[in-house]
Design an enzyme around this catalytic site. Structure first.
Site, short mmCIF file in Angstrom:
data_model
loop_
_atom_site.label_atom_id
_atom_site.label_comp_id
_atom_site.label_asym_id
_atom_site.label_seq_id
_atom_site.Cartn_x
_atom_site.Cartn_y
_atom_site.Cartn_z
N HIS A 252 3.55 19.40 15.92
CA HIS A 252 4.11 19.10 14.48
C HIS A 252 5.38 20.09 14.31
O HIS A 252 6.51 19.71 14.53
CB HIS A 252 3.25 18.56 13.49
CG HIS A 252 3.88 18.72 12.08
ND1 HIS A 252 4.48 17.19 11.60
CD2 HIS A 252 5.09 18.98 11.27
CE1 HIS A 252 5.14 16.79 10.48
NE2 HIS A 252 5.64 18.27 9.97
N GLU A 253 4.92 21.25 14.14
CA GLU A 253 5.93 22.57 13.78
C GLU A 253 6.96 22.44 15.62
O GLU A 253 7.77 22.67 14.68
CB GLU A 253 5.23 23.47 13.64
CG GLU A 253 4.26 23.66 12.21
CD GLU A 253 5.23 23.09 11.15
OE1 GLU A 253 6.48 23.77 11.07
OE2 GLU A 253 4.57 22.24 10.53
N HIS A 256 9.20 20.19 14.61
CA HIS A 256 10.34 21.15 13.94
C HIS A 256 11.74 22.22 15.23
O HIS A 256 12.99 22.09 14.82
CB HIS A 256 10.34 21.56 13.01
CG HIS A 256 9.32 20.80 11.61
ND1 HIS A 256 10.53 19.90 11.64
CD2 HIS A 256 8.66 20.31 10.84
CE1 HIS A 256 9.35 18.67 10.70
NE2 HIS A 256 8.58 19.46 10.30
N HIS A 262 11.28 15.05 9.97
CA HIS A 262 9.30 14.02 9.16
C HIS A 262 10.22 12.69 9.91
O HIS A 262 11.19 11.78 9.25
CB HIS A 262 9.04 14.55 7.76
CG HIS A 262 8.43 16.04 8.23
ND1 HIS A 262 8.55 16.09 6.63
CD2 HIS A 262 8.18 16.58 8.47
CE1 HIS A 262 8.16 17.69 6.61
NE2 HIS A 262 7.65 17.05 7.53
#
Length: 342
Positions: A252-253, A256, A262
């Protein structure tokens, strides 16, 4: 946020929410089961309106100068929150909304600049404001390193490195970007570390659960994980009820790090919340479409490979999880990918 069990007598949920919604200025409370408590008889948690508003402030839904008595703004903020998390849009603090507010999550705000490309109207990913991306010589190579002073006591450095190697590999398989580990933390493009509380970047961590990690937009490269969490790589070995899967958060990170915000698609790796003792380690078509719109397509990327990855079975505390509606979603996007990249 930290919540504490109470012993108040339960009352009718619907009527309570209705009365609460009409009296936002009163210090009433909402009782809801904490989804992070995986026990046979979990105790209810108390969530008051000020806590809900703090959550909405924290993740970009309410301005800091919002008037506490402004019920219209509160309803609009809740509606945006519900839309961004793929929940029923009611504008009210219903049980679904409260359950998600109580879940551990990424510290990156949700309410960011939406995509505007017409081809992507069926997708749910977003970008950082201004749509930043890494701009280096092609082929793009990014280095990453771990802070040797900021690790977690729950895992060995070897386990951490192995997890991140897999996580970076997920993204490298779909875009023409390679990730190379280096020992030089100071000069690395992506700097990874486990930090506790206020660690000097203006985004203090809040202890067990709550915010799990946060990352800064390209080309900053800082990827910080909350040292207070019980980080795990194997739920058969780590029995804690609040254990967090490191690979799921890492995937997930890194999204980013690359410039994605998101997603409102619950199956996507870029969805903001993650339950303890659960895993979400594979990229979904929404993640792939979003990151390829920033960097293009890996020449070796194939739709069949993505299908195999997305339909793979994850084990989360002994529970088999399989995405539903995947083939329809993926095949409906193949023409979009073709139009974008050919």
């Amino acid at each position: 946020m930290h919540h504490h069990p109470c012993n108040r007598k339960s009352i009718t949920v619907v009527s309570f929410f209705f009365l609460l919604y009409l009296s936002l200025h009163n210090p009433q409370t909402i009782e809801a089961r904490n989804p992070s408590q995986f026990t046979i008889n979990p105790s209810p948690d108390v969530v008051n309106i000020s806590e809900i508003k703090r959550h909405l402030h924290r993740f970009g839904y309410l301005p800091r100068n919002n008037n506490d008595s402004d019920a219209v703004s509160f309803e609009q903020a809740l509606s945006r929150y519900q839309k961004n998390l793929g929940l029923p849009i009611t504008g009210k603090p219903d049980s679904d909304t409260l359950s998600h507010i109580l879940l551990p999550r990424c510290g990156f705000p949700d309410d960011v600049e939406p995509k505007t490309t017409a081809f992507h109207t069926g997708q749910k990913y977003v970008y950082f404001p201004g749509r930043p991306r890494w701009t280096r010589d092609v082929p793009l190579k990014l280095t990453y390193a771990f802070s040797q002073e900021n690790l977690t006591p729950h895992l060995t450095p070897t386990e951490i490195r192995r997890v991140f190697r897999r996580a970076f590999g997920k993204w490298a398989s779909v875009i023409p970007v390679s990730f190379i580990e280096t020992e030089d933390y100071v000069v690395a493009d992506i700097k990874i570390g486990f930090f506790g509380g206020d660690h000097g970047d203006g985004e203090p961590f809040d202890g067990v659960l709550g915010v799990l990690a946060h990352t800064f937009s390209p080309e900053n490269g800082r990827l910080h994980l909350d040292k207070a969490e019980t980080w795990a790589v194997d739920f058969d070995k780590e029995k804690s009820t609040v254990a967090i899967d490191l690979e799921s958060v890492a995937v997930h990170e890194i999204g980013h790090v690359l410039g994605l915000g998101h997603s409102s698609v619950k199956d996507a790796a870029m969805y903001p919340t993650l339950k303890p003792r659960s895993k979400k380690v594979d990229l979904y078509i929404d993640d792939v479409d979003g990151v390829q719109s920033l960097y293009g397509t890996n020449p070796n990327f194939t739709l069949s490979g993505l299908l195999a990855s997305e339909t793979s079975t994850n084990l989360a505390d002994g529970t088999m999880i399989r995405s539903e509606g995947l083939i329809y979603s993926t095949l409906s996007t193949v023409l979009v990918l073709g139009l974008l990249h050919f």
